[in-house]
Design a protein around this motif. Structure first.
Motif, PDB file in Angstrom:
ATOM      1  N   ILE A 169       9.009  17.734  31.195  1.00  0.00           N
ATOM      2  CA  ILE A 169      10.228  17.396  30.439  1.00  0.00           C
ATOM      3  C   ILE A 169      11.217  16.693  31.370  1.00  0.00           C
ATOM      4  O   ILE A 169      11.800  15.658  31.028  1.00  0.00           O
ATOM      5  N   ALA A 170      11.359  17.253  32.570  1.00  0.00           N
ATOM      6  CA  ALA A 170      12.303  16.668  33.540  1.00  0.00           C
ATOM      7  C   ALA A 170      11.860  15.257  33.910  1.00  0.00           C
ATOM      8  O   ALA A 170      12.684  14.354  34.058  1.00  0.00           O
ATOM      9  N   MET A 171      10.536  15.057  34.018  1.00  0.00           N
ATOM     10  CA  MET A 171      10.018  13.733  34.366  1.00  0.00           C
ATOM     11  C   MET A 171      10.373  12.731  33.249  1.00  0.00           C
ATOM     12  O   MET A 171      10.760  11.598  33.517  1.00  0.00           O
ATOM     13  N   GLY A 172      10.249  13.196  31.994  1.00  0.00           N
ATOM     14  CA  GLY A 172      10.589  12.352  30.852  1.00  0.00           C
ATOM     15  C   GLY A 172      12.038  11.873  30.951  1.00  0.00           C
ATOM     16  O   GLY A 172      12.343  10.711  30.707  1.00  0.00           O
ATOM     17  N   LYS A 173      12.910  12.789  31.354  1.00  0.00           N
ATOM     18  CA  LYS A 173      14.334  12.427  31.468  1.00  0.00           C
ATOM     19  C   LYS A 173      14.534  11.437  32.604  1.00  0.00           C
ATOM     20  O   LYS A 173      15.307  10.497  32.488  1.00  0.00           O
ATOM     21  N   ALA A 174      13.811  11.656  33.707  1.00  0.00           N
ATOM     22  CA  ALA A 174      13.930  10.749  34.855  1.00  0.00           C
ATOM     23  C   ALA A 174      13.477   9.352  34.433  1.00  0.00           C
ATOM     24  O   ALA A 174      14.066   8.346  34.810  1.00  0.00           O
ATOM     25  N   LYS A 175      12.438   9.326  33.611  1.00  0.00           N
ATOM     26  CA  LYS A 175      11.859   8.042  33.189  1.00  0.00           C
ATOM     27  C   LYS A 175      12.859   7.227  32.370  1.00  0.00           C
ATOM     28  O   LYS A 175      12.874   6.001  32.428  1.00  0.00           O
ATOM     29  N   GLU A 176      13.696   7.949  31.600  1.00  0.00           N
ATOM     30  CA  GLU A 176      14.669   7.245  30.746  1.00  0.00           C
ATOM     31  C   GLU A 176      15.571   6.311  31.551  1.00  0.00           C
ATOM     32  O   GLU A 176      16.034   5.300  31.054  1.00  0.00           O
ATOM     33  N   SER A 177      15.793   6.673  32.799  1.00  0.00           N
ATOM     34  CA  SER A 177      16.715   5.859  33.601  1.00  0.00           C
ATOM     35  C   SER A 177      16.079   4.522  33.991  1.00  0.00           C
ATOM     36  O   SER A 177      16.777   3.579  34.346  1.00  0.00           O
ATOM     37  N   GLY A 178      14.746   4.443  33.908  1.00  0.00           N
ATOM     38  CA  GLY A 178      14.046   3.180  34.140  1.00  0.00           C
ATOM     39  C   GLY A 178      13.915   2.786  35.601  1.00  0.00           C
ATOM     40  O   GLY A 178      13.197   1.854  35.927  1.00  0.00           O
ATOM     41  N   ILE A 179      14.615   3.471  36.477  1.00  0.00           N
ATOM     42  CA  ILE A 179      14.491   3.140  37.898  1.00  0.00           C
ATOM     43  C   ILE A 179      13.884   4.337  38.624  1.00  0.00           C
ATOM     44  O   ILE A 179      13.668   5.377  38.020  1.00  0.00           O
ATOM     45  N   SER A 180      13.616   4.167  39.910  1.00  0.00           N
ATOM     46  CA  SER A 180      13.108   5.293  40.683  1.00  0.00           C
ATOM     47  C   SER A 180      14.127   6.412  40.639  1.00  0.00           C
ATOM     48  O   SER A 180      15.257   6.237  41.088  1.00  0.00           O
ATOM     49  N   SER A 181      13.761   7.525  40.061  1.00  0.00           N
ATOM     50  CA  SER A 181      14.716   8.631  40.065  1.00  0.00           C
ATOM     51  C   SER A 181      13.982   9.945  39.866  1.00  0.00           C
ATOM     52  O   SER A 181      12.830   9.974  39.432  1.00  0.00           O
ATOM     53  N   TYR A 182      14.655  11.009  40.200  1.00  0.00           N
ATOM     54  CA  TYR A 182      14.071  12.331  39.979  1.00  0.00           C
ATOM     55  C   TYR A 182      15.055  13.201  39.226  1.00  0.00           C
ATOM     56  O   TYR A 182      16.256  12.963  39.264  1.00  0.00           O
ATOM     57  N   ARG A 183      14.544  14.166  38.514  1.00  0.00           N
ATOM     58  CA  ARG A 183      15.381  15.117  37.777  1.00  0.00           C
ATOM     59  C   ARG A 183      14.824  16.522  37.973  1.00  0.00           C
ATOM     60  O   ARG A 183      13.619  16.719  37.935  1.00  0.00           O
TER      61      ARG A 183
ATOM     62  N   LEU B 224       6.981  -0.984  43.657  1.00  0.00           N
ATOM     63  CA  LEU B 224       6.738   0.122  42.736  1.00  0.00           C
ATOM     64  C   LEU B 224       7.963   1.009  42.611  1.00  0.00           C
ATOM     65  O   LEU B 224       8.790   1.086  43.526  1.00  0.00           O
ATOM     66  N   SER B 225       8.055   1.673  41.486  1.00  0.00           N
ATOM     67  CA  SER B 225       9.075   2.707  41.354  1.00  0.00           C
ATOM     68  C   SER B 225       8.427   3.871  40.608  1.00  0.00           C
ATOM     69  O   SER B 225       7.375   3.714  39.993  1.00  0.00           O
ATOM     70  N   ALA B 226       9.046   5.021  40.704  1.00  0.00           N
ATOM     71  CA  ALA B 226       8.421   6.202  40.117  1.00  0.00           C
ATOM     72  C   ALA B 226       9.469   7.101  39.496  1.00  0.00           C
ATOM     73  O   ALA B 226      10.652   7.018  39.812  1.00  0.00           O
ATOM     74  N   SER B 227       8.991   7.970  38.604  1.00  0.00           N
ATOM     75  CA  SER B 227       9.866   8.986  38.011  1.00  0.00           C
ATOM     76  C   SER B 227       9.292  10.339  38.383  1.00  0.00           C
ATOM     77  O   SER B 227       8.084  10.557  38.276  1.00  0.00           O
ATOM     78  N   VAL B 228      10.159  11.216  38.811  1.00  0.00           N
ATOM     79  CA  VAL B 228       9.688  12.537  39.238  1.00  0.00           C
ATOM     80  C   VAL B 228      10.460  13.615  38.489  1.00  0.00           C
ATOM     81  O   VAL B 228      11.689  13.582  38.412  1.00  0.00           O
ATOM     82  N   GLY B 229       9.719  14.556  37.937  1.00  0.00           N
ATOM     83  CA  GLY B 229      10.321  15.724  37.286  1.00  0.00           C
ATOM     84  C   GLY B 229      10.039  16.940  38.145  1.00  0.00           C
ATOM     85  O   GLY B 229       8.944  17.077  38.688  1.00  0.00           O
ATOM     86  N   ILE B 230      11.018  17.803  38.245  1.00  0.00           N
ATOM     87  CA  ILE B 230      10.862  18.943  39.158  1.00  0.00           C
ATOM     88  C   ILE B 230      11.165  20.242  38.422  1.00  0.00           C
ATOM     89  O   ILE B 230      12.197  20.375  37.758  1.00  0.00           O
ATOM     90  N   SER B 231      10.254  21.193  38.542  1.00  0.00           N
ATOM     91  CA  SER B 231      10.578  22.540  38.077  1.00  0.00           C
ATOM     92  C   SER B 231      10.445  23.481  39.265  1.00  0.00           C
ATOM     93  O   SER B 231       9.668  23.232  40.181  1.00  0.00           O
ATOM     94  N   VAL B 232      11.226  24.525  39.213  1.00  0.00           N
ATOM     95  CA  VAL B 232      11.304  25.412  40.376  1.00  0.00           C
ATOM     96  C   VAL B 232      11.013  26.849  39.948  1.00  0.00           C
ATOM     97  O   VAL B 232      11.553  27.324  38.947  1.00  0.00           O
ATOM     98  N   PHE B 233      10.142  27.498  40.708  1.00  0.00           N
ATOM     99  CA  PHE B 233       9.916  28.938  40.521  1.00  0.00           C
ATOM    100  C   PHE B 233      10.958  29.665  41.357  1.00  0.00           C
ATOM    101  O   PHE B 233      11.184  29.274  42.506  1.00  0.00           O
ATOM    102  N   PRO B 234      11.607  30.677  40.915  1.00  0.00           N
ATOM    103  CA  PRO B 234      11.462  31.351  39.630  1.00  0.00           C
ATOM    104  C   PRO B 234      12.441  30.856  38.567  1.00  0.00           C
ATOM    105  O   PRO B 234      12.331  31.260  37.421  1.00  0.00           O
ATOM    106  N   GLU B 235      13.366  29.982  38.929  1.00  0.00           N
ATOM    107  CA  GLU B 235      14.415  29.580  37.989  1.00  0.00           C
ATOM    108  C   GLU B 235      13.862  29.033  36.679  1.00  0.00           C
ATOM    109  O   GLU B 235      14.354  29.352  35.609  1.00  0.00           O
ATOM    110  N   ASP B 236      12.814  28.195  36.753  1.00  0.00           N
ATOM    111  CA  ASP B 236      12.339  27.504  35.553  1.00  0.00           C
ATOM    112  C   ASP B 236      11.100  28.143  34.934  1.00  0.00           C
ATOM    113  O   ASP B 236      10.519  27.598  33.994  1.00  0.00           O
TER     114      ASP B 236
END
Ligand code: C2E
Ligand code: MG
Ligand code: MG
Length: 597
Positions: A304-318, A279-291
């Motif tokens: 939105i960040a998860m969508g960008k991570a997904k574009e890479s097609g491999i396990s990644s986080y943004r 399995l592989s996964a895409s993770v998007g991260i938002s941070v309080f209070p910055e985001d």
């Protein structure tokens, strides 16, 4: 019933009851008691009757059914046999207070059955008084609430938890997130929201069927909960979407460490229903209070960040904020890169010349570490703190000292005057055990005269452990090296300690020099530091001198030496050598007009 009547009169009796009492026929009264006894024996509520001292005198059959105690085990004993440890002593104090003052207590109470099981019951306890108004008996009537509670819990489970994975569902997640945010809007502490999505999950469902798909979701749910631990909250929102709340993270790299832990586990193949899946996964991260400060904003941005991570097609986080992500991933990879960089000799030194007013010439340099990583140059401000944190600074620092000694030895063989070379030591390195003998060993290895070396340690580094600092500084001076207090003025050193410290030079921090012409406070502080150095018999160097105005100010106020871009940027060794041979611009000698700075 009349028994509830505190006066003991029969005024509140029903007409029907009165016929049993206001007659001369004892058999009718007996029948009345038979009726009452039948109610007593057959009701589903447990009943306990105690005397005034609280000794159990009567229990009914439901009492035995609920508590497990037979009448002979309960009679003559105190109801304390049923007590659980669920309530604090004040609970029972309040119970008795109400019963004595008001004649009645009603509420939920947790008791213990004979088999040890603790259960909730709804209890009404009333006092029965004699003619004089003294409590004669207490009657407790109670219902077993365990089943009701169980049903409530099931309802709660269904409305707050996901049926498939047993994880909190969207509603529960959002309400917890809301709670955490309202608390943080006051405290300002960081919080991270992760949107986790399994890559190509649809394929699993389509090719292996929903049964396998469900099993994968359960596995992933369990794996995420394990990785996040009790500090975080993992929730299945629906489909293959999981949300994770990390409330105890202080820096982006802490978040990245947690995400990496998940990915490390995801790297292992998952065995479900006879299939081995990668399995592989895409993770998007938002941070309080910055985001964002609101639930919706944080969710939207993590998505939105998860969508960008997904574009890479491999396990990644943004991270939603790329800068946060860059810093986090830099730290994650930096540690390894630092180690490799050391092995591959990617570190080298630049030398930033210093000018001495009294000698009218350059007087030496500060050795500044440079890292040419395969991805390009990395600034000391980015890698020195990390090297400190990981302990790599000990190896790195030793390497710096060695490079300086090697360089001095090389210069000595073909160049008359490299000047005094100052080496930065970080606090951790400074307080390291065996530092002195290590430095002494390296000096000996290259046969370097210790008086050609200065050691720069920050004011805060010295103050971290003053006693230890004094002994290390004394050792350095005994070896013959010059001791500099770097970034002076930015820490909290007390002047009282300063005079006892075995030091030679104060280096005025660049931040004061920056404002020395425009800001009266900076000018006053700079003058004061020069004054302190004078009165303590110390040398004083100003760092970060960029303009001729600053140069004049420092000369005018009696500073001994200056270092800064005005004289030169940090230079590679060959360039430093050339600099040493060239003429210093005349303005440094107080002559302006031509050959300007
Ligand atoms: P520091 O010891 O206070 O070094 C002075 C910093 O100011 C250097 O930055 C230098 O390049 C910069 N600088 C000097 N003159 C000017 C100027 O006129 N204008 C400006 N804008 N900057 C100037 P650098 O090389 O980036 O080093 C930053 C910090 O990293 C150093 O501050 C020091 O704390 C640390 N560092 C550098 N090399 C080493 C090392 O070998 N070991 C340890 N432990 N720390 C080091
Ligand atoms: Mg320095
Ligand atoms: Mg400095």
């Amino acid at each position: 019933m009349s028994a509830h009547d505190a006066s003991g009169s029969l005024s509140s009796m029903f007409e029907w009851e009165k016929q049993f009492f206001f007659c001369d026929d004892p058999s009718r009264t007996r029948r009345y008691f038979q009726i009452i006894k039948a109610v007593f024996d057959n009701t589903v509520e447990g009943i306990v009757i105690t005397d005034a001292s609280g000794i159990i005198r009567m229990v009914n059959a439901a009492f035995t059914t609920i508590t497990g105690y037979m009448p002979e085990e309960a009679l003559g004993r105190n109801p304390r046999i049923l007590k659980s440890d669920r309530h604090p002593p004040e609970f029972y104090e309040n119970f008795w207070l109400r019963l004595v003052n008001e004649g009645k207590w009603e509420g939920e109470i947790w008791n213990r059955r004979k088999n040890g099981e603790v259960y909730p019951e709804w209890m009404v306890c009333t006092a029965v008084y004699d003619e004089r108004g003294n409590a004669e008996h207490y009657i407790s009537v109670f219902n077993d609430l365990s089943e009701v509670k169980f049903k409530d819990a099931q309802i709660e489970l269904r409305s707050n938890y996901d049926y498939l994975t047993g994880l909190p569902n969207k509603e529960m997640f959002q309400s917890r997130l809301f709670g955490e945010l309202s608390h943080r809007n006051r405290s300002g502490e960081r919080l991270a929201l992760l949107v986790f999505d399994i890559n190509r999950f649809k394929n699993i469902n389509d090719t292996l069927g929903h049964f396998v798909g469900d099993a994968v979701l359960r596995k992933i749910g369990g794996l995420l909960s394990e990785c996040v631990g009790s500090a975080g909250l993992v929730s299945r929102i629906g489909g293959d979407d999981f949300h994770i709340l990390l409330p105890d993270v202080h820096t982006p790299d802490e978040i990245a460490v947690q995400v990496k832990r998940v990915f490390d586990r995801l790297g292992d193949p998952v065995d479900v229903e006879g299939h081995r899946l990668f399995l592989s996964a895409s993770v998007g991260i938002s941070v309080f209070p910055e985001d964002g400060r609101e639930v919706d904003d944080l969710l939207k941005r993590a998505d939105i960040a998860m969508g960008k991570a997904k574009e890479s097609g491999i396990s990644s986080y943004r991270f939603f904020t790329e800068d946060l992500g860059r810093r986090a991933s830099l730290k994650l990879t930096l540690e390894n890169a630092l180690r490799e960089g050391l092995e591959r000799h990617e570190f080298h030194l630049h030398y930033q010349p210093k000018y001495s007013f009294s000698r009218g010439t350059f007087s030496g340099a500060e050795a500044l570490l440079r890292w040419n990583s395969p991805d390009g140059p990395v600034q000391p401000s980015d890698f020195i703190p990390l090297a400190e944190e990981t302990g790599l600074i000990l190896t790195l620092g030793e390497e710096v000292f060695r490079m300086v000694c090697r360089q001095i030895a090389e210069w000595r063989d073909r160049w008359r005057f490299p000047g005094e070379i100052a080496v930065n030591l970080s606090a951790r390195q400074f307080h390291q055990k065996g530092l002195l003998s290590k430095l002494k060993g390296i000096l000996g290895e290259y046969d370097v005269d210790p008086s050609s070396i200065g050691i720069e340690i920050t004011e805060s580094g010295i103050m971290e452990n003053l006693l230890d600092s004094i002994s290390v500084l004394t050792g350095m001076k005994d070896l013959g090296m010059t001791v500099f207090v770097d970034d002076f003025g930015t820490g909290y050193s007390s002047l009282n300690y300063l005079k006892r410290l075995p030091i030679d030079v104060l280096k005025i921090d660049k931040s004061f020099i920056d404002g020395v012409l425009e800001d009266g406070n900076d000018a006053a502080i700079t003058r004061a530091i020069i004054g302190i150095a004078r009165s303590l018999g110390l040398r004083v160097v100003a760092e970060g001198v960029e303009t001729s105005g600053q140069l004049e100010f420092l000369r005018h106020n009696g500073c001994d030496e200056i270092q800064g871009y005005l004289l030169s940027r940090p230079l590679p060794p060959e360039a430093y050598e050339k600099f040493g041979e060239s003429e210093i611009p005349l303005c440094f000698n107080g002559i302006s007009g031509y050959n300007h700075c």
